[in-house]
Motif scaffolding. Sequence first.
Motif, PDB file in Angstrom:
ATOM      1  N   ARG A 220       0.835  -1.207   0.000  1.00 22.44           N
ATOM      2  CA  ARG A 220       0.000   0.000   0.000  1.00 22.44           C
ATOM      3  C   ARG A 220       0.865   1.250   0.000  1.00 22.44           C
ATOM      4  NH1 ARG A 220      -3.432  -3.435   3.293  1.00 22.44           N
ATOM      5  NH2 ARG A 220      -5.467  -3.629   2.266  1.00 22.44           N
ATOM      6  N   LEU A 221       1.968   1.177   0.726  1.00 24.98           N
ATOM      7  CA  LEU A 221       2.886   2.316   0.745  1.00 24.98           C
ATOM      8  C   LEU A 221       3.444   2.581  -0.656  1.00 24.98           C
ATOM      9  CD1 LEU A 221       4.656   4.402   2.297  1.00 24.98           C
ATOM     10  CD2 LEU A 221       6.339   2.576   2.589  1.00 24.98           C
ATOM     11  N   LEU A 222       3.854   1.511  -1.352  1.00 27.46           N
ATOM     12  CA  LEU A 222       4.440   1.672  -2.683  1.00 27.46           C
ATOM     13  C   LEU A 222       3.421   2.168  -3.690  1.00 27.46           C
ATOM     14  CD1 LEU A 222       6.696  -1.528  -2.893  1.00 27.46           C
ATOM     15  CD2 LEU A 222       7.400   0.821  -2.450  1.00 27.46           C
ATOM     16  N   GLU A 223       2.130   1.903  -3.445  1.00 23.83           N
ATOM     17  CA  GLU A 223       1.106   2.379  -4.368  1.00 23.83           C
ATOM     18  C   GLU A 223       0.905   3.886  -4.265  1.00 23.83           C
ATOM     19  OE1 GLU A 223      -1.875  -1.450  -4.947  1.00 23.83           O
ATOM     20  OE2 GLU A 223      -2.301   0.023  -3.379  1.00 23.83           O
ATOM     21  N   THR A 224       1.204   4.449  -3.112  1.00 26.52           N
ATOM     22  CA  THR A 224       0.926   5.877  -2.897  1.00 26.52           C
ATOM     23  C   THR A 224       2.178   6.706  -2.662  1.00 26.52           C
ATOM     24  OG1 THR A 224       0.603   5.440  -0.519  1.00 26.52           O
ATOM     25  CG2 THR A 224      -1.357   5.370  -1.947  1.00 26.52           C
ATOM     26  N   PHE A 225       3.163   6.153  -2.028  1.00 28.43           N
ATOM     27  CA  PHE A 225       4.350   6.900  -1.605  1.00 28.43           C
ATOM     28  C   PHE A 225       5.439   6.744  -2.660  1.00 28.43           C
ATOM     29  CE2 PHE A 225       8.206   7.653   0.898  1.00 28.43           C
ATOM     30  CZ  PHE A 225       7.832   8.780   1.610  1.00 28.43           C
ATOM     31  N   GLN A 226       6.041   7.825  -3.117  1.00 31.26           N
ATOM     32  CA  GLN A 226       7.061   7.790  -4.144  1.00 31.26           C
ATOM     33  C   GLN A 226       8.457   7.629  -3.539  1.00 31.26           C
ATOM     34  OE1 GLN A 226       6.792  11.133  -6.761  1.00 31.26           O
ATOM     35  NE2 GLN A 226       4.688  10.696  -7.400  1.00 31.26           N
ATOM     36  N   LEU A 227       9.221   6.700  -4.106  1.00 35.41           N
ATOM     37  CA  LEU A 227      10.608   6.481  -3.659  1.00 35.41           C
ATOM     38  C   LEU A 227      11.603   6.961  -4.719  1.00 35.41           C
ATOM     39  CD1 LEU A 227      10.331   2.881  -2.132  1.00 35.41           C
ATOM     40  CD2 LEU A 227      10.297   5.077  -0.928  1.00 35.41           C
ATOM     41  N   LYS A 228      11.139   7.864  -5.587  1.00 32.79           N
ATOM     42  CA  LYS A 228      11.977   8.297  -6.708  1.00 32.79           C
ATOM     43  C   LYS A 228      13.285   8.905  -6.222  1.00 32.79           C
ATOM     44  CE  LYS A 228       9.913  10.132 -10.163  1.00 32.79           C
ATOM     45  NZ  LYS A 228       9.165  11.083 -11.047  1.00 32.79           N
ATOM     46  N   GLY A 275       5.028  -6.518  -5.515  1.00 34.81           N
ATOM     47  CA  GLY A 275       5.894  -5.437  -5.046  1.00 34.81           C
ATOM     48  C   GLY A 275       7.008  -5.129  -6.032  1.00 34.81           C
ATOM     49  N   LEU A 276       7.613  -6.150  -6.589  1.00 38.46           N
ATOM     50  CA  LEU A 276       8.660  -5.923  -7.592  1.00 38.46           C
ATOM     51  C   LEU A 276       8.085  -5.218  -8.819  1.00 38.46           C
ATOM     52  CD1 LEU A 276      10.565  -9.339  -7.414  1.00 38.46           C
ATOM     53  CD2 LEU A 276      11.387  -7.119  -6.615  1.00 38.46           C
ATOM     54  N   GLN A 277       6.854  -5.582  -9.185  1.00 39.48           N
ATOM     55  CA  GLN A 277       6.216  -4.931 -10.331  1.00 39.48           C
ATOM     56  C   GLN A 277       5.951  -3.457 -10.035  1.00 39.48           C
ATOM     57  OE1 GLN A 277       2.949  -7.184 -11.820  1.00 39.48           O
ATOM     58  NE2 GLN A 277       2.356  -5.671 -13.364  1.00 39.48           N
ATOM     59  N   LEU A 278       5.531  -3.158  -8.789  1.00 39.39           N
ATOM     60  CA  LEU A 278       5.296  -1.762  -8.411  1.00 39.39           C
ATOM     61  C   LEU A 278       6.589  -0.951  -8.458  1.00 39.39           C
ATOM     62  CD1 LEU A 278       2.853  -2.158  -5.369  1.00 39.39           C
ATOM     63  CD2 LEU A 278       2.299  -1.240  -7.634  1.00 39.39           C
ATOM     64  N   LEU A 279       7.689  -1.557  -8.056  1.00 43.79           N
ATOM     65  CA  LEU A 279       8.964  -0.844  -8.029  1.00 43.79           C
ATOM     66  C   LEU A 279       9.456  -0.497  -9.426  1.00 43.79           C
ATOM     67  CD1 LEU A 279      10.809  -2.799  -5.191  1.00 43.79           C
ATOM     68  CD2 LEU A 279       9.972  -0.448  -5.106  1.00 43.79           C
ATOM     69  N   CYS A 280       8.929  -1.171 -10.441  1.00 44.77           N
ATOM     70  CA  CYS A 280       9.317  -0.870 -11.822  1.00 44.77           C
ATOM     71  C   CYS A 280       8.509   0.271 -12.418  1.00 44.77           C
ATOM     72  CB  CYS A 280       9.163  -2.115 -12.704  1.00 44.77           C
ATOM     73  SG  CYS A 280      10.349  -3.418 -12.325  1.00 44.77           S
ATOM     74  N   SER A 281       7.601   0.852 -11.635  1.00 41.26           N
ATOM     75  CA  SER A 281       6.769   1.946 -12.153  1.00 41.26           C
ATOM     76  C   SER A 281       7.555   3.259 -12.109  1.00 41.26           C
ATOM     77  CB  SER A 281       5.485   2.063 -11.318  1.00 41.26           C
ATOM     78  OG  SER A 281       5.821   2.356  -9.972  1.00 41.26           O
ATOM     79  N   PRO A 282       7.207   4.239 -12.915  1.00 41.68           N
ATOM     80  CA  PRO A 282       7.978   5.498 -12.983  1.00 41.68           C
ATOM     81  C   PRO A 282       7.998   6.271 -11.677  1.00 41.68           C
ATOM     82  CG  PRO A 282       6.501   5.262 -14.878  1.00 41.68           C
ATOM     83  CD  PRO A 282       6.138   4.175 -13.918  1.00 41.68           C
TER      84      PRO A 282
END
Length: 1406
Positions: A220-228, A275-282
């Motif tokens: 849920r964090l990765l869906e909303t919080f940006q780690l860019k 989660g790995l798929q989410l981390l590949c998002s821009p």
Amino acid sequence: MDLISALHFLKLKEIPEDWVDAVWDLEFTERKPLDEIAEEEFAVSGHKSFRALYQCVLAHAADHQKSAGRDGATQSIWATLGVNGVSVKSLVAVLSYFILAGKAKAANVQQRVNGLHAASIYLLLLGIPGSIANKVFHEVLLDTCADLTSHCWPQDSGKKRKKDGLKSSQTDGKRSKPQRKDAEMEVDDEEEEEEELHFSGQDLMKIRDAVVLLVQSLLRLLETFQLKDRPQSTSNCMQIFCKLLYFEPVVGELNFAALQDITKLKSVPEMAFYGLQLLCSPKHGDQKESLRRVFHQLLYVILMMNKGNRGKPSLLVTSQAILSTRDQAIHFVCHLVTELKEMAPPFLQILLQHICFQMVEKSEYRSHGAQAVAMLTSQMESSGYACFIKWLSNFSRSSKMVHRLFSIDVVMVLLEQPERQPEECPDPELACFLPHKFLIQSLLFARRMDNSPTVQGHALNCLAQCLELPSFNVTRAIHNLFAASDTHTVFEGEITEGSVSAQQTQKTYRTLPFRTVEISATDSSVFDAKENLALLLRRVEDSKTNVRKSALQALVGLLKHAVIPMSWENLSTLSERCRDSAVSVKKKALQCVGELLAAKPECNMVQRVWLQGVVPAVVDSENSVQEKALEALDQVVLSQVKQYSASRHLDASQRLTWDLLGLLCHECQNLSRYFSRAFTIWSKQNKFSPSFITNLISHTEADHAAGAWLLLSKVVASSPKLPYGKILDAWDNMISSKAVSVPTCCHILSVMGDIAAHLNEDTKDRIIKDLMCWLKSFTLSLEVISASVETLLQFGRSEDVKETQAFLNQHCGELVSVCEAYLASIILSEKGAENLNEELMVKHLHTLGVASLHCPSKVGKRTVLLVESVLTTHSVKLAENQEEMPASLPLSQFKTNSLSTKVRAHGVITLGKLCLQHEELVQKYLPVFARELEVGTEVAVRNNVVVIMCDLCVRYTNIVDHYIPNISTCLRDNEAVIREQTLIMLTNLLQEEFVKWKGSLFFRFMSALVDPVPAIASLCEYCLVHLLLKKNPEMFSVHFIECIFHFNSYNKHKSYNKFPQSEREKVLFSLKGAHHCDKRFRIYRFLLEHFTDTQRFNITNKINQTILACFADEELPLDADGAAILSETFKILSLKEMKLQSISAGTAGPAGEEPEEENMANMAKAVIQAAQKKVVSQVQKKAFIENTVPLIISLKSLLEQKRSPVLRDLMAYLQVTMQDYRNEVKECFAGDEQLAAEVEFALKTAEKEREMEEQLENCSLTGDGRIPTAQRSVQGSPVRSRPLLPFNFATPQVPRPNPLSARLTNTDSRVRRSRLEEPVQSKSIALERTVMRKGVVDDRAFSTPAGVNVNLTFDEGLSAIFSERGTSLGGETSVLHVRPNEQQAPGPRLWNVQSPLRQKKKSSRV
């Protein structure tokens, strides 16, 4: 319950601010203790309170998501906390207290569950907008929460491999989820020291539920919080998700393409993939960088390795769970490639390259790795696939053995995929890499001459497997390699769904139109069919067992599919390998001939080869080979004997059985003795049931009756009940008919002899009468005569020996009398010889010899003289009953009679049989036989004399022993058949110790090693090594020194070469002179090759004492003969075979094959060998200094005084010997400084010459001094800075090959030749490109250059293989970029090396 009520159990308002500040100051790196009261209250906090708080925070987070983008949003959670006086800073501090408590190694179940819940709540808070503004975010706490699973989940219940002394902390059967044990082969020391805690199944379920909440919160964090802007946290999350892939097994298949709902994800690995798929998002950074890092993490999942934070990756035990996780990772990579389309293929190339590069030698891992490569390449477009094949072609020539081995595995799985058409590739330069023909001919078959026997064997084995693939193009490609140019016209309708009958390829394909199918090589200069086949046949005889086995499999495959002709040369190789020295090769050969027989059951040559391979193996010295041969015979022969009916046709297997038995009756009769041995073994196993005998007898009246009688003759002795009536009927039919073949007659006679004891007296008398009439008719062949007399013996046998002898005297005596009367009528009659029937004469002589063995008392002097007269013309003496001829003269010295050589040869055999029963005849005729060997001219007569004298040696050993030199002289007879016969007969006598190694016998045996007929030389080698040396292991070393004197005809030594020899024998066996030097050294090398190291060491000392010392003390004159002996001695001492094997043998494995570090047994063996080598070397050095050096110094002085040319040989010997002590020359020759200086100078000169030869061989004499592109390194490549992330990609660097790519590919002469001749501008890129200079790059994973046009695969070299050094956050060496070929910085210029011959020519012209 509202949020504030849910927070009540944390008592945030009672927490001291000083404690909160201290926690934040420590940056959540360690747990700050609270006062005792607060800790006690927190300790009783249950997971229900945390779950309630979690639900409240989750509800607020959901409300924020729903209200996002709408005006008048609901009140923020931060506002709610502020209004109620709840400090966010205190909340985070208290949550961290629980998190760090659960992270502790000694934490109990409640602490672990509470810690996981606290971490979940923190991650939910972090995902709510405003968390950064309210100072909720802290990078250390975020990483701690994300990785809390690895600390809270008990290690011993998951991946950790327990030591033998430890016990499981849970009882079996109490877990709700099946856990994996023994998943990792290694663990960190910290994990091993972990205190063992016990958890029940219920406890584990609580922890698991908390882990699921934590992972859901992270998602849920990765869906909303940006780690860019937080690459370190992104990297940590990737590592954590990859760890979670092993958390638990997944039930069913994962569907990555479906839209993911976090609440519907049931298993932790499924969440991890999401989660790995989410981390590949821009939103989490550069997609290319993220994709590169995800592929890097999944690399070790695919390789089934555990990559820790430091050190080399360790292998995981291949359990079902590990394999399942690997398959899921591969499917996930394929999903990412499909989703990201153009962005992913470059990184897929790099992933494939790293899978190949980091592969280990173990076959199981190689197999799974190759399957992974195949699955991933199936996602590639044709152009990308062609690029990978081009890279793989260069990779297959790596200097590391495991790389070359794995490239073959990859080729095999790629061949199973549908073939890609060249039209699919837009780049014409890459299109040539698409067909399967390239994989077979340029990658697979190129390894047939690899430096490593392991790779050679694997390549040949895979070549055989290719023929079984359902691809006509693969078969055609192999045809091009081995089949000569041949054109076959195929008509439409002739080939439908089926197989090509003309080629026997067993390939199924659709109907072909009327056209010409070329089964030939397009370029005969590249693929020479005859050369390739000759090479394969040589590989069948390779020194390495695994190469021989693989070559056998390849040869059988080519024969089965009619790629090569079914010639006797090709087939006989298989039967020869059934007698290989290695047990495993023998078994493989037996398997291969069995496969070939099953594929070609109607081929007569294949049947013969099968018999010649399998039947002799029944008497093999190895029990397992015997059992395999017996199993094959049982399956093919015995089990196919079924009831015969004339109205029913035989099936294919039954026809094969009777064809084989027919061959044993006729063309392969020499195998009968081995075949009988099989039945002796089977009789003890009660194989022959009454039904088997009944079925067998039913075949005695069929067309294949000969085979039935053969079998019956073998089994009748061990069968108590037989239908005697049918056997007697067959006997009567044989007596009355003349159409029965000779082998069948012999088998029927054998059966009659075996059942004689079960017949009544009347029947016996009738059969005896029939036998006597049959024998006295003299119409039988020689084989039937012998069998008939043997059967007669069986019918006359009784318990009373006297009765038996009386019977034999009566019947055999009658035969002797008949034969004697016939001989007298021929020899004593004046015109008897004129009307002589040669065949009838031979049959009478043979019958006389066979019968006389059973009734010696019935043989009179007249009989002997008549036989003697067959060989001479003394009929007058016979008539006058005078004394016989003088015994000193040979048979051929008397006046030649008119009888033919054939009659005389049989007369010799008959005379020998008479001698066997009368000792006085032996003493009389032995001198005659010996003289006949010396001066006789008839080959058949002399051959039979050798056989007779060796047979007499068995019975009259002491008498014949004196004539052994006469027999051994035949080893140098002019006729090859006599030399071979003598060799075989003497070997038999030596084996049974009827003859000893006395006098010149050993040296005459040695002379057979250099026989002009290679087959005789090979037979002699076999007899010496495999038959005689085993009985007398010291035989070679005892006679070695005397060989030097004997073969040089030197008899001036007081001890050696003193046995008596005639002048004729000396001339016959002398190998003296320079023209025989090669033959002498062939003998020396053969002897030394079969020495032990102890024998080599002792023989060196003995040569010093008996040869060098004699010349140094001038006991032996240094004349021409003496100089030849001394020179030859120095040359012998210089032989490489004289060196101790424990010193000269390398410890790095066979032929450049480096030992793999994973193979600890090999490493231990190498260490032991190195220690042995050091000790033995010191002992040899001491012996050399004490024993040899003084003699060398003395001899050098003597040779200088006499100006002898032997001095050159002495210095050559020192030069060879001192190679091992090149740094200790002065120490060794401390007594002669001048000699030490001369030796040092000779060593330096030799080294310079050797270096010059290597330079001339390796240097490219190009005019412009340019370096071929395949040999340029990347060390001159420009680099630029780029921020590095703090993790290592621990991949070993490419092992630097030898200076030239030719060295890298020196295992294939054709490839080497073509590469050396290719132009400088060649685009073929070898692996040298990837060898990087120290410090060029540091600690990067998959190379993702910033530029768009940069070739990610480094021009087909391996992409970005980095060292394992520490990271730096700045600097100029972070990323490696390589320019295209035309932009590369020029490499160092080559020296303008010129040949010394050219310099001489130039100077002479001037």
